[in-house]
Design an enzyme around this catalytic site. Structure first.
Site, short mmCIF file in Angstrom:
data_model
loop_
_atom_site.label_atom_id
_atom_site.label_comp_id
_atom_site.label_asym_id
_atom_site.label_seq_id
_atom_site.Cartn_x
_atom_site.Cartn_y
_atom_site.Cartn_z
CB ALA A 64 -0.87 -0.01 1.24
N GLY A 109 0.52 -4.90 0.83
CA GLY A 109 -0.66 -4.90 -0.04
C GLY A 109 -0.40 -5.58 -1.38
CD GLU A 112 -2.87 -7.15 2.62
OE1 GLU A 112 -2.44 -6.00 2.47
OE2 GLU A 112 -3.74 -7.45 3.45
CD GLU A 132 1.46 -5.36 5.55
OE1 GLU A 132 2.32 -6.25 5.75
OE2 GLU A 132 0.77 -5.31 4.52
N1 DAK Z 1 4.64 3.13 -0.71
C1 DAK Z 1 5.07 4.29 -1.24
N2 DAK Z 1 6.20 4.43 -1.93
C2 DAK Z 1 6.98 3.34 -2.06
C3 DAK Z 1 6.62 2.09 -1.51
C4 DAK Z 1 5.38 2.01 -0.80
N3 DAK Z 1 4.93 0.87 -0.30
N4 DAK Z 1 7.60 1.22 -1.80
C5 DAK Z 1 8.52 1.89 -2.50
N5 DAK Z 1 8.15 3.16 -2.66
C6 DAK Z 1 8.87 4.21 -3.35
C7 DAK Z 1 10.07 4.68 -2.54
O1 DAK Z 1 9.68 5.59 -1.54
C8 DAK Z 1 10.94 5.29 -3.60
O2 DAK Z 1 10.42 6.56 -3.90
P1 DAK Z 1 11.41 7.82 -4.19
O3 DAK Z 1 12.27 7.95 -2.99
O4 DAK Z 1 12.18 7.41 -5.43
O5 DAK Z 1 10.47 8.96 -4.42
C9 DAK Z 1 10.69 4.41 -4.81
O6 DAK Z 1 9.45 3.72 -4.55
C10 DAK Z 1 11.77 3.36 -5.01
O7 DAK Z 1 11.93 2.67 -3.79
P2 DAK Z 1 13.36 2.48 -3.09
O8 DAK Z 1 14.28 3.58 -3.43
O9 DAK Z 1 13.09 2.21 -1.66
O10 DAK Z 1 13.85 1.16 -3.84
P3 DAK Z 1 14.83 0.05 -3.27
O11 DAK Z 1 15.15 -0.83 -4.41
O12 DAK Z 1 15.98 0.67 -2.52
O13 DAK Z 1 13.96 -0.77 -2.21
C11 DAK Z 1 11.97 -1.91 -1.44
C12 DAK Z 1 12.86 -1.51 -2.66
C13 DAK Z 1 10.71 -2.58 -1.98
C14 DAK Z 1 12.74 -2.92 -0.58
C15 DAK Z 1 11.66 -0.64 -0.62
O14 DAK Z 1 11.12 0.33 -1.50
C16 DAK Z 1 10.65 -0.88 0.46
O15 DAK Z 1 10.97 -1.44 1.51
N6 DAK Z 1 9.42 -0.43 0.20
C17 DAK Z 1 8.35 -0.50 1.20
C18 DAK Z 1 7.84 -1.90 1.30
C19 DAK Z 1 6.78 -2.01 2.33
O16 DAK Z 1 7.01 -1.77 3.53
N7 DAK Z 1 5.62 -2.34 1.87
C20 DAK Z 1 4.47 -2.56 2.72
C21 DAK Z 1 3.71 -1.32 2.72
S1 DAK Z 1 2.55 -1.37 4.00
C22 DAK Z 1 -4.23 -0.95 6.20
C23 DAK Z 1 -4.29 -1.05 4.84
C24 DAK Z 1 -3.25 -1.58 4.17
C25 DAK Z 1 -2.15 -2.00 4.81
C26 DAK Z 1 -2.07 -1.89 6.18
C27 DAK Z 1 -3.13 -1.41 6.88
N8 DAK Z 1 -5.31 -0.38 6.91
C28 DAK Z 1 -6.10 0.57 6.17
C29 DAK Z 1 -5.58 -0.67 8.23
C30 DAK Z 1 -1.06 -2.45 4.03
C31 DAK Z 1 0.14 -1.91 4.27
C32 DAK Z 1 1.24 -2.08 3.37
O17 DAK Z 1 1.19 -2.61 2.28
#
Ligand code: DAK
Length: 258
Positions: A64, A109, A112, A132
């Site tokens: 997400a 997400g 998911e 998460e």
């Molecule tokens: N959201 C927003 N931007 C994201 C992103 C994300 N999930 N993942 C990556 N990006 C963006 C980065 O911020 C970066 O943007 P800029 O800095 O270039 O502007 C760009 O994509 C490239 O990412 P990186 O520079 O970080 O690339 P790397 O190769 O170094 O790393 C990575 C790739 C996938 C390991 C890293 O980007 C990363 O850890 N990303 C986050 C992964 C993550 O934590 N995903 C889970 C998100 S939480 C809920 C509803 C939904 C959910 C929970 C609750 N409720 C309503 C209760 C679900 C939550 C999630 O999915």
């Protein structure tokens, strides 16, 4: 509706929905969910299989959109969660097979989303996980429940509690993905699986999906009753007559989906 965050392409009876925000690693924001919702609604009867994948060469969907979620209130979080649930449920409810082509990061997400599809195939470079808890939340789009049903409580808890990112081979080992393909063969494989399914009776495939989906959450007696009903209903179809007549005549069946 013109799409800015996704692409929906048709290749004969196969549709490909690509989440296409590569600069944000295809992260799911509300606009993307609304576009996905519209795209799923727009599918017509001539679409008989759907492949879901991610744009760019790095991610399926990296989760997400954290930038959108960072400041939302609990009420907005509930709304966002409901939107995600709705879209993934719509995917699950489609009467056609859906295939996730996991071509890179499938995190949060993103995983998911894959779990909302019927079949999940991954490229060798895919990394899957539910990070998460590292953000102080839990999955909000059905991931806790769908993952548990797919790989069992213990493995699901391990992924949820540790937030480990697992590689495609490990994901296959625990039954999360069906097969692992070289990156450049992933879409070809998914299309080949879709093409194989398309040779079969579409009403039968839809019933098979329905009874598995609805039956999986019921006790065995009720689930078997569901199967009996699904089986019986198909005997009212032209496809059943055609499929069996074709077998007896030793010719390929020409299913009409009627
Ligand atoms: N959201 C927003 N931007 C994201 C992103 C994300 N999930 N993942 C990556 N990006 C963006 C980065 O911020 C970066 O943007 P800029 O800095 O270039 O502007 C760009 O994509 C490239 O990412 P990186 O520079 O970080 O690339 P790397 O190769 O170094 O790393 C990575 C790739 C996938 C390991 C890293 O980007 C990363 O850890 N990303 C986050 C992964 C993550 O934590 N995903 C889970 C998100 S939480 C809920 C509803 C939904 C959910 C929970 C609750 N409720 C309503 C209760 C679900 C939550 C999630 O999915």
């Amino acid at each position: 509706m013109a799409y800015e965050n996704i692409r929906l392409e048709k290749d004969g009876p196969i549709a490909v929905l690509t989440v296409d925000r590569p600069k944000a690693l295809n992260a799911l924001n509300s606009a993307t969910f609304h576009e996905m919702d519209d795209a799923l609604r727009s599918l017509k009867d001539d679409t008989r299989a759907l492949i879901v994948t991610g744009g760019g060469d790095k991610a399926f969907v990296a989760g997400a959109d954290i930038a959108e979620m960072v400041t939302i209130t609990a009420a907005q979080a509930r709304e966002f969660s409901a939107l995600g649930h709705h879209v993934f449920q719509s995917l699950e409810n489609l009467p056609i097979p859906t295939i996730a082509a996991v071509n890179g990061f499938a995190l949060g997400g993103g995983l998911e989303l894959a779990l909302g599809c019927d079949l999940i195939y991954a490229s060798e470079k895919a990394k899957l996980g539910l990070p998460e808890v590292t953000l102080g939340v839990i999955p909000g789009f059905g991931g806790t429940q769908r993952l548990t049903r797919l790989v069992g409580r213990s493995r699901a808890k391990e992924m949820l509690f540790t937030a480990d990112r697992i590689d495609a081979a490990r994901a296959k080992e625990i039954g999360l993905v069906l097969d692992v393909l070289p990156a450049d063969k992933l879409m070809e494989h998914c299309r080949a699986v879709a093409a194989k399914i398309l040779k079969n009776g579409p009403l039968a495939v839809a019933q098979a999906k329905r009874v598995v989906e609805y039956g999986a959450d019921q006790d065995l007696r009720s689930a078997n009753e569901l199967e009996r009903q699904g089986f019986a209903v198909l005997f009212g179809s032209e496809d059943q007559r055609e499929g069996m007549a074709a077998f007896l005549a030793k010719r390929p069946a020409a299913f009409q989906g009627k």
